[in-house]
Design a protein around this motif. Structure first.
Motif, short mmCIF file in Angstrom:
data_model
loop_
_atom_site.label_atom_id
_atom_site.label_comp_id
_atom_site.label_asym_id
_atom_site.label_seq_id
_atom_site.Cartn_x
_atom_site.Cartn_y
_atom_site.Cartn_z
N THR A 10 1.10 -4.85 -10.76
CA THR A 10 0.25 -3.73 -10.36
C THR A 10 -1.05 -4.23 -9.74
OG1 THR A 10 1.17 -2.36 -12.11
CG2 THR A 10 -0.93 -1.66 -11.19
N LEU A 11 -1.68 -5.20 -10.36
CA LEU A 11 -2.95 -5.71 -9.83
C LEU A 11 -2.76 -6.46 -8.53
CD1 LEU A 11 -4.74 -6.77 -13.12
CD2 LEU A 11 -5.20 -4.79 -11.68
N GLN A 12 -1.65 -7.16 -8.37
CA GLN A 12 -1.37 -7.84 -7.10
C GLN A 12 -1.18 -6.83 -5.99
OE1 GLN A 12 1.93 -10.46 -7.69
NE2 GLN A 12 0.67 -12.09 -8.54
N ASN A 13 -0.48 -5.74 -6.25
CA ASN A 13 -0.27 -4.70 -5.25
C ASN A 13 -1.60 -4.04 -4.89
OD1 ASN A 13 1.18 -3.00 -3.54
ND2 ASN A 13 1.30 -1.42 -5.11
N TRP A 14 -2.41 -3.73 -5.88
CA TRP A 14 -3.71 -3.12 -5.64
C TRP A 14 -4.60 -4.04 -4.79
CZ3 TRP A 14 -8.67 -4.62 -7.18
CH2 TRP A 14 -9.66 -3.66 -7.01
N GLN A 15 -4.56 -5.32 -5.10
CA GLN A 15 -5.38 -6.28 -4.37
C GLN A 15 -4.95 -6.37 -2.92
OE1 GLN A 15 -4.94 -10.30 -5.78
NE2 GLN A 15 -6.93 -10.92 -4.97
N SER A 16 -3.66 -6.38 -2.64
CA SER A 16 -3.19 -6.47 -1.26
C SER A 16 -3.52 -5.21 -0.47
CB SER A 16 -1.69 -6.75 -1.22
OG SER A 16 -0.96 -5.66 -1.72
N GLU A 17 -3.42 -4.05 -1.11
CA GLU A 17 -3.77 -2.80 -0.43
C GLU A 17 -5.26 -2.75 -0.12
OE1 GLU A 17 -1.82 -0.37 0.71
OE2 GLU A 17 -0.09 -1.53 0.10
N LEU A 19 -7.26 -5.29 0.35
CA LEU A 19 -7.50 -6.25 1.42
C LEU A 19 -7.09 -5.68 2.78
CD1 LEU A 19 -8.40 -9.11 2.19
CD2 LEU A 19 -6.05 -9.84 1.80
N ALA A 20 -5.97 -4.99 2.84
CA ALA A 20 -5.50 -4.41 4.10
C ALA A 20 -6.45 -3.32 4.59
CB ALA A 20 -4.09 -3.86 3.92
N VAL A 21 -6.86 -2.43 3.71
CA VAL A 21 -7.75 -1.33 4.11
C VAL A 21 -9.12 -1.87 4.50
CG1 VAL A 21 -8.95 0.73 3.26
CG2 VAL A 21 -6.53 0.40 2.78
N ALA A 25 -10.95 -1.53 8.21
CA ALA A 25 -12.26 -0.90 8.35
C ALA A 25 -13.24 -1.84 9.03
CB ALA A 25 -12.78 -0.49 6.98
N ILE A 26 -13.24 -3.10 8.66
CA ILE A 26 -14.15 -4.07 9.28
C ILE A 26 -13.81 -4.27 10.74
CG2 ILE A 26 -14.80 -6.51 9.27
CD1 ILE A 26 -14.59 -6.34 6.17
N LEU A 27 -12.52 -4.35 11.07
CA LEU A 27 -12.11 -4.50 12.46
C LEU A 27 -12.49 -3.27 13.28
CD1 LEU A 27 -10.65 -6.21 14.56
CD2 LEU A 27 -8.53 -5.07 13.90
N ALA A 28 -12.34 -2.08 12.72
CA ALA A 28 -12.72 -0.87 13.44
C ALA A 28 -14.21 -0.84 13.73
CB ALA A 28 -12.30 0.36 12.63
N VAL A 29 -15.03 -1.21 12.75
CA VAL A 29 -16.48 -1.24 12.96
C VAL A 29 -16.84 -2.29 14.01
CG1 VAL A 29 -18.67 -1.82 11.86
CG2 VAL A 29 -17.04 -0.32 10.71
#
Length: 53
Positions: A10-17, A19-21, A25-29
């Protein structure tokens, strides 16, 4: 839900999500500040998106 394997996955999945979001967001800015032709000027109306002319 009490096993360590469940929480590990669960924590690995949360961490990857997260990181992706965050990277999207940083790329969009960055592209917005850089003046990407795909983004409208900061003060422009929502209908002004895209190529004008």
């Amino acid at each position: 839900m009490t096993s360590a394997e469940f929480w590990n996955r669960t924590l690995q999945n949360w961490q990857s999500e997260l990181l992706a979001v965050a990277s999207m967001a940083i790329l969009a800015v960055y592209l917005r500040q850089r003046g990407s032709p795909e983004s409208k000027p900061v003060g422009a109306a929502h209908t002004a998106t895209g190529i004008e002319g």
